[in-house]
Scaffold this motif. Sequence first.
Motif, PDB file in Angstrom:
ATOM      1  N   ASP A 108       0.831  -1.207   0.000  1.00 34.66           N
ATOM      2  CA  ASP A 108       0.000   0.000   0.000  1.00 34.66           C
ATOM      3  C   ASP A 108       0.865   1.257   0.000  1.00 34.66           C
ATOM      4  O   ASP A 108       0.552   2.239  -0.678  1.00 34.66           O
ATOM      5  CB  ASP A 108      -0.919  -0.014   1.227  1.00 34.66           C
ATOM      6  N   PHE A 158       0.039  11.824   1.508  1.00 37.71           N
ATOM      7  CA  PHE A 158      -1.129  11.191   0.893  1.00 37.71           C
ATOM      8  C   PHE A 158      -2.430  11.587   1.584  1.00 37.71           C
ATOM      9  O   PHE A 158      -3.513  11.389   1.025  1.00 37.71           O
ATOM     10  CB  PHE A 158      -0.975   9.670   0.882  1.00 37.71           C
ATOM     11  N   ARG A 212       2.163   1.797  -3.477  1.00 36.07           N
ATOM     12  CA  ARG A 212       1.108   2.343  -4.342  1.00 36.07           C
ATOM     13  C   ARG A 212       0.973   3.842  -4.134  1.00 36.07           C
ATOM     14  O   ARG A 212       0.929   4.629  -5.091  1.00 36.07           O
ATOM     15  CB  ARG A 212      -0.231   1.646  -4.039  1.00 36.07           C
ATOM     16  N   LYS A 213       0.930   4.261  -2.885  1.00 35.72           N
ATOM     17  CA  LYS A 213       0.814   5.686  -2.579  1.00 35.72           C
ATOM     18  C   LYS A 213       2.008   6.465  -3.108  1.00 35.72           C
ATOM     19  O   LYS A 213       1.863   7.560  -3.660  1.00 35.72           O
ATOM     20  CB  LYS A 213       0.690   5.887  -1.067  1.00 35.72           C
ATOM     21  N   ARG A 214       3.201   5.896  -2.940  1.00 32.16           N
ATOM     22  CA  ARG A 214       4.415   6.576  -3.406  1.00 32.16           C
ATOM     23  C   ARG A 214       4.380   6.781  -4.921  1.00 32.16           C
ATOM     24  O   ARG A 214       4.763   7.844  -5.431  1.00 32.16           O
ATOM     25  CB  ARG A 214       5.652   5.767  -3.018  1.00 32.16           C
ATOM     26  N   THR A 271      -9.384   9.656  -2.481  1.00 30.28           N
ATOM     27  CA  THR A 271      -9.626   8.509  -3.355  1.00 30.28           C
ATOM     28  C   THR A 271     -11.125   8.384  -3.641  1.00 30.28           C
ATOM     29  O   THR A 271     -11.934   8.372  -2.717  1.00 30.28           O
ATOM     30  CB  THR A 271      -9.123   7.208  -2.709  1.00 30.28           C
ATOM     31  N   ASP A 284       2.802   8.717   3.783  1.00 30.15           N
ATOM     32  CA  ASP A 284       1.464   8.721   4.383  1.00 30.15           C
ATOM     33  C   ASP A 284       1.004  10.139   4.726  1.00 30.15           C
ATOM     34  O   ASP A 284      -0.175  10.478   4.573  1.00 30.15           O
ATOM     35  CB  ASP A 284       1.446   7.862   5.647  1.00 30.15           C
ATOM     36  N   TYR A 333      -7.613   9.389  -8.083  1.00 24.19           N
ATOM     37  CA  TYR A 333      -7.038  10.088  -6.941  1.00 24.19           C
ATOM     38  C   TYR A 333      -7.047  11.587  -7.213  1.00 24.19           C
ATOM     39  O   TYR A 333      -6.532  12.054  -8.226  1.00 24.19           O
ATOM     40  CB  TYR A 333      -5.629   9.567  -6.682  1.00 24.19           C
TER      41      TYR A 333
END
Length: 266
Positions: free
Chosen positions: A42, A66, A45-47, A71, A63, A131
């Motif tokens: 996860d 993000f 994915r965010k990175r 989303t 984090d 996003y």
Amino acid sequence: MASSNDSIKKTIIVALSLCLVCSIFVAAAAVGLKPIQNTNKDLDRKRNILSAAGMLESGKSVDEIFETVETRIVNLQTGAFATEEEMKEAGINVATFNQQAAAKDPNLSIALKAEEDPASIKRRANFSAVYLVKSGDTIERIILPVHGYGLWSTMYGFMALQSDFNTVLGFGFYDQAETPGLGGEVDNPNWKALWKDKKVYNDEGEAVIQLAKGGVDSSDPKAMYKVDGLSGATLTSRGVTHLVQYWLGKDGFGPFLSQLRSEGVQ
């Protein structure tokens, strides 16, 4: 002879016992490490989402950054944000939605005929996560997941667009197995930087962005829609063109982005 038989029997028993013990340890480790693996997946994915949008910052955690990203789920069949009722009926949880898994589920996807499938994805999920980076009610950036087949592999990436939903902010692949030094150059930061400020749609609203064989001629009136192709990687370059045109086109996010441009965001 009896002693020899006993020795072989004991060897087999010891070997089987060791296999059993090792398999128990391996299974326990796999189960125990699963939460950590999921957390790292996860985070990665965010990175990659933040990287496509040019939002990674030194000194700030992924984090933390993000938290500024919203989303949402899009219904690709209607070209609109999915309603609560649609998501409930499809069993979709925004936080855990997996588009790759959904594309394999006949209840959550559609099979594509060859003429409908330039990106060679075979099945398209009915829903997709997108996003958003917003200022009040205004979307400043939108990041879209895209994928399609190159020469050797399905390439998975993210494309970020500016608030006009037409100008590329950033683009990159996070999973691909193309030939190193050739098609694998899709990971080259210098090549990825060429996408910034390119236009996706022409005046007729068609997704025409593409890779140019032999490089972009700056005197070409259509240069704004073109990015340098990958040298020596014709099939990978063709695959990139096909996948971005498909996902930004009428069968992908095209209707959704068109609605955002004409109606604003609710």
